[in-house]
Design a protein around this motif. Sequence first.
Motif, PDB file in Angstrom:
ATOM      1  N   LEU A 288       0.812  -1.208   0.000  1.00  0.00           N
ATOM      2  CA  LEU A 288       0.000   0.000   0.000  1.00  0.00           C
ATOM      3  C   LEU A 288       0.848   1.261   0.000  1.00  0.00           C
ATOM      4  N   GLY A 289       2.138   1.121   0.112  1.00  0.00           N
ATOM      5  CA  GLY A 289       3.009   2.292   0.099  1.00  0.00           C
ATOM      6  C   GLY A 289       2.781   3.220   1.273  1.00  0.00           C
ATOM      7  N   GLY A 290       2.259   2.677   2.388  1.00  0.00           N
ATOM      8  CA  GLY A 290       2.013   3.515   3.550  1.00  0.00           C
ATOM      9  C   GLY A 290       0.826   4.438   3.409  1.00  0.00           C
ATOM     10  N   ASP A 291      -0.035   4.195   2.410  1.00  0.00           N
ATOM     11  CA  ASP A 291      -1.174   5.069   2.155  1.00  0.00           C
ATOM     12  C   ASP A 291      -2.417   4.515   2.844  1.00  0.00           C
ATOM     13  N   ALA A 292      -3.001   5.327   3.729  1.00  0.00           N
ATOM     14  CA  ALA A 292      -4.145   4.868   4.515  1.00  0.00           C
ATOM     15  C   ALA A 292      -5.383   4.641   3.673  1.00  0.00           C
ATOM     16  N   VAL A 293      -5.579   5.455   2.635  1.00  0.00           N
ATOM     17  CA  VAL A 293      -6.790   5.329   1.828  1.00  0.00           C
ATOM     18  C   VAL A 293      -6.761   4.051   0.997  1.00  0.00           C
ATOM     19  N   LYS A 294      -5.593   3.637   0.578  1.00  0.00           N
ATOM     20  CA  LYS A 294      -5.485   2.444  -0.261  1.00  0.00           C
ATOM     21  C   LYS A 294      -5.834   1.166   0.490  1.00  0.00           C
ATOM     22  N   PHE A 337      -3.192   9.100 -10.580  1.00  0.00           N
ATOM     23  CA  PHE A 337      -3.102   8.154 -11.672  1.00  0.00           C
ATOM     24  C   PHE A 337      -2.201   6.991 -11.273  1.00  0.00           C
ATOM     25  N   GLY A 338      -2.592   5.817 -11.707  1.00  0.00           N
ATOM     26  CA  GLY A 338      -1.828   4.633 -11.362  1.00  0.00           C
ATOM     27  C   GLY A 338      -2.231   4.048 -10.025  1.00  0.00           C
ATOM     28  N   GLY A 339      -3.010   4.790  -9.247  1.00  0.00           N
ATOM     29  CA  GLY A 339      -3.467   4.283  -7.963  1.00  0.00           C
ATOM     30  C   GLY A 339      -2.380   4.071  -6.944  1.00  0.00           C
ATOM     31  N   LEU A 340      -1.218   4.714  -7.153  1.00  0.00           N
ATOM     32  CA  LEU A 340      -0.113   4.501  -6.218  1.00  0.00           C
ATOM     33  C   LEU A 340      -0.354   5.183  -4.883  1.00  0.00           C
ATOM     34  N   LYS A 341      -0.959   6.359  -4.907  1.00  0.00           N
ATOM     35  CA  LYS A 341      -1.218   7.108  -3.686  1.00  0.00           C
ATOM     36  C   LYS A 341      -2.565   7.818  -3.808  1.00  0.00           C
ATOM     37  N   SER A 342      -3.154   8.096  -2.670  1.00  0.00           N
ATOM     38  CA  SER A 342      -4.368   8.902  -2.655  1.00  0.00           C
ATOM     39  C   SER A 342      -4.000  10.367  -2.823  1.00  0.00           C
ATOM     40  N   THR A 343      -4.974  11.163  -3.261  1.00  0.00           N
ATOM     41  CA  THR A 343      -4.681  12.572  -3.505  1.00  0.00           C
ATOM     42  C   THR A 343      -4.554  13.372  -2.214  1.00  0.00           C
ATOM     43  N   TYR A 344      -5.093  12.843  -1.101  1.00  0.00           N
ATOM     44  CA  TYR A 344      -5.002  13.531   0.193  1.00  0.00           C
ATOM     45  C   TYR A 344      -3.975  12.801   1.045  1.00  0.00           C
ATOM     46  N   ASN A 345      -2.968  13.519   1.494  1.00  0.00           N
ATOM     47  CA  ASN A 345      -1.876  12.926   2.253  1.00  0.00           C
ATOM     48  C   ASN A 345      -2.402  12.223   3.502  1.00  0.00           C
ATOM     49  N   SER A 346      -2.053  10.950   3.667  1.00  0.00           N
ATOM     50  CA  SER A 346      -2.559  10.166   4.792  1.00  0.00           C
ATOM     51  C   SER A 346      -2.135  10.730   6.136  1.00  0.00           C
ATOM     52  N   ASP A 347      -0.998  11.390   6.197  1.00  0.00           N
ATOM     53  CA  ASP A 347      -0.536  11.947   7.465  1.00  0.00           C
ATOM     54  C   ASP A 347      -1.431  13.079   7.950  1.00  0.00           C
ATOM     55  N   ALA A 348      -2.288  13.601   7.070  1.00  0.00           N
ATOM     56  CA  ALA A 348      -3.193  14.681   7.456  1.00  0.00           C
ATOM     57  C   ALA A 348      -4.607  14.185   7.727  1.00  0.00           C
ATOM     58  N   LEU A 349      -4.788  12.865   7.771  1.00  0.00           N
ATOM     59  CA  LEU A 349      -6.104  12.282   7.968  1.00  0.00           C
ATOM     60  C   LEU A 349      -6.301  11.809   9.403  1.00  0.00           C
ATOM     61  N   ALA A 350      -7.558  11.843   9.847  1.00  0.00           N
ATOM     62  CA  ALA A 350      -7.913  11.284  11.149  1.00  0.00           C
ATOM     63  C   ALA A 350      -8.461   9.873  11.000  1.00  0.00           C
ATOM     64  N   LYS A 351      -9.272   9.638   9.970  1.00  0.00           N
ATOM     65  CA  LYS A 351      -9.838   8.311   9.765  1.00  0.00           C
ATOM     66  C   LYS A 351     -10.341   8.186   8.339  1.00  0.00           C
ATOM     67  N   VAL A 352     -10.623   6.941   7.954  1.00  0.00           N
ATOM     68  CA  VAL A 352     -11.190   6.615   6.655  1.00  0.00           C
ATOM     69  C   VAL A 352     -12.384   5.694   6.898  1.00  0.00           C
ATOM     70  N   ASP A 353     -13.558   6.088   6.425  1.00  0.00           N
ATOM     71  CA  ASP A 353     -14.766   5.269   6.539  1.00  0.00           C
ATOM     72  C   ASP A 353     -15.092   4.682   5.176  1.00  0.00           C
ATOM     73  N   PHE A 354     -15.224   3.371   5.125  1.00  0.00           N
ATOM     74  CA  PHE A 354     -15.542   2.685   3.870  1.00  0.00           C
ATOM     75  C   PHE A 354     -16.873   1.958   4.037  1.00  0.00           C
TER      76      PHE A 354
END
Length: 918
Positions: A288-294, A337-354
């Motif tokens: 996931l490359g350390g990406d929380a959204v992925k 593009f490529g789905g490597l990272k989300s557009t919003y930096n994960s370090d600035a997120l509190a949570k992700v609801d799916f």
Amino acid sequence: MKKESTWMFACFMLLLARAVICEPVDTNEIMIEMPSEAAIADSLPPIEKMPEIVNFVKAEYPPEVMKQGIQGIVLLELLISDSGSIDSSKVVTSLHPQLDKAALDASKKFRFTPAIAGGVPVPVLIQYEYRFSIEQEISTIEKYVNFDGVVLESGTRKPVADAMVVVAFADTQSVNMPIPFSMYLQKIGTIEGQSLEEQKLVAVTDSLGAFRFFSLPSCSVNVSIIVPGYENVTSKEKLTTQEVTSVKYYTKRHSYSEYEIVVYGKAAEKEVSKRQLTVQEVKLIPGLGGDAVKVVQALPGVARPSFASGAIVVRGAPTWDSKFYLDGIDIPTLYHFGGLKSTYNSDALAKVDFMPGGWGSRYGGAVAGVIELTGREAKNDRWHGIFDLGVIDGSFLVEGPINKKLSVMLSARRSFVGDIVNWYTKNNPDKVPMNVASFYWDYILRTDLNLSKNNKFFVTLFGSSDSMAIIVPEMRYGSDEVSDKTDKFGMKTIFNMGIAGWDARISDKWSNMLRLSFGGGRDDFSPFGFTKVHDNYELISMREQLTYKRSDRLILNGGVDFSLMPYDLELKIFDALNVLQSSKDKNVWYGVIGGYANLEWKIANKLLVIPGLRFDYYPELKYDGAIIPEFWNYHDYQDLKGISGEPSLRLTSKYEINKEHLVKASMGSYSQTPKPMGQVTHKVWGDPNMPATKASQYVLGHEWKITDIINSDLQLYWNNQWDLPEYSTNSDASSSGQSNSLWHSNGKGRMYGLELMLRHNKNERFFGWIAYTLSRTERYNNVKKQWELYGKDQTHNLQVLGSWHLKKEWDIGFRARYVSGNPTTPVIGRTYYEKYHSYGPVYGDENSDRLDPFFQLDLRVDKKFVMDKWMLTMYLDLQNVSYFVYKSPEFEFYDDFYKEKQTVSSFMIPGIGCKVEF
């Protein structure tokens, strides 16, 4: 003569009255013990009033004697004259020579009121107890702070609360003080905020990690910091009584992996299929490359996206059937593009609801899934920073306080992987028959203003830019009229937006949430000369929700939201009869305006029911909408009598059988504007009267708490979709009489399946899960009158992942995936076109074949170095290490003669980098 007569008279009076006068321990008052009646001579006048001291002089307490711990009473005999002065004094009972002398010297300066006998002053001889008390000397110790400090967590510099700070006095002989050291410690050990335990002083840090000690002697001390979950810290300090010694101690956690745990389904109290993830908990998941959204790609219900694709295929539906939110506001793009990272930096997120399905009435304008990102507040305790540099990209984030109520956060990121992939593909044409180049950047600027605990404001500026080019030299099938680069798949997108938010707690029962947003962007899309899309848009959004909490059992939510998009669109596209059409449209409005209400009703302690209603209005559509919520196609019942919008009814329920087992269910109707937006309702080749796409979703689930750290979540789902936009065939175009009509709205789809999540929650050494999805996605073929596989169908999707936290801050993890190959339409022959002097394919039944199964193994290794004020993490994230053993197919293409088929596989992507946090 007078002195002798006075002495004789006093001795005579002593036979009549004997008084013992002593100095009490705690006061300077004189206590008098009256003589017995037998001692009074009947021939002499009685003493009517004994002398009282009016001027007490404190005796000097020799330090060398006090330090030896010598204390007690010196019994003196004092001759008090008729004027109250001391005529003579002597020691009756000795305590210590130095103390005897000190008592005699002090007593000679005493002053008394004279004794009264027969109404006149008379001399008297008394015994006086002079008490030397070390405890009385200690009671005068001044309380002051001369040793304080703070205990912080190494690396993060977070305050460590409830840490025990122990001060030990190793060399007590060197302590220079006039009283015994042990007695001094006992006394200062009673001061509030510190205590004495085994001849050591102990204090406990507060919520800010601060501690302080009072009235410590001038000496060297050994300091120990003891707190569960952290390494012990020892230090030696030199203290003085003349100044405050302030220190700062850093203690290392036993494990820093606690920042990187996944919380699955933890907050799923309101949504049946909601999976909530805290941000820092997914950083160690391989691939996931350390990406929380992925991380949503590692959960049940999400299909594997194709290589170099940021697609999010929720329960078999295309990406445009799902909605993505940031703090309640629509965002145009979730992934670069490529789905490597989300557009919003994960370090600035509190949570992700799916929410892959069955969500409540709060969300509208989607028929598949919802992903909501929640940005976190900028930290206001101090200034923090994160710098991350790897082969994929590089980023930084800084945040801190402006003042007590205002804080700010700034983040920016730029990709590097496109340059690396471009170099590799150019230099290895035999391994990769194409050139791939991509580039992205993004930024975040957030400001938080906390006026009070009940009123919080924030403003977020957020932007992203992407470009991608895939060049396949063998590809020459597009039209030069569309693009002169028929061998190039080109995409470019950019957007910028601002979000303002206000969260207010009006009272104990009322609260309000408001979001406003404005932004804009543009997109360019040109795939191998087959079509060309260019658009510019603005994005105006609002969300307002008012909540009334009647009690813990009854909560009412109501709100409105809208997302409007003024749109400029330029298209070059081939119609259903393969005729190139061009169009330019200006200031066309798209979007959705909705209102909703829901009731969170806890009918019993174990039963929660949430009914909800919603209405979505689509301003760009021109059709008669339904007047009652549709769970299937109600057209035959003449339900279409409303405006161009759709009502929705949704119901969620959860029943707790016992502490280990919980059952849940949901059903609901959903709608969205037809997709792809702007094309299917186009006045030239679309259908301006096309209705909204509609869906009904049904979910039945069971949660099982197997042990304290192992749990499972099983869900069965069934989704129906109708009024789906579909490409027109040649026969459709001929029958309609419109050669350029590309779309019609008689499409139907259905998706059903099973999802299982078996999870081992985080403990000190391990976390992981098994995610399995068994699904089928179909579309109805109106020509053949039968259901057929959809191109996003993946029958089996199995993922197994685990991460181990080892000693010395090493973390090692893996992620293995096995996924059924995507459906594909086979080429069963070829035909020669004399006009174009080229060959074309002859296809078999649509999606009647599959690519070979997909298998990929990802590995990740992290090593963290913890310093006092910062942390360094080195990581190696290897995606698709199985490439050297098995090359998973991504797609296939043929040569110009349709004789040889080539398969393109994704290659290994090494993610090497380091991260600095302070």
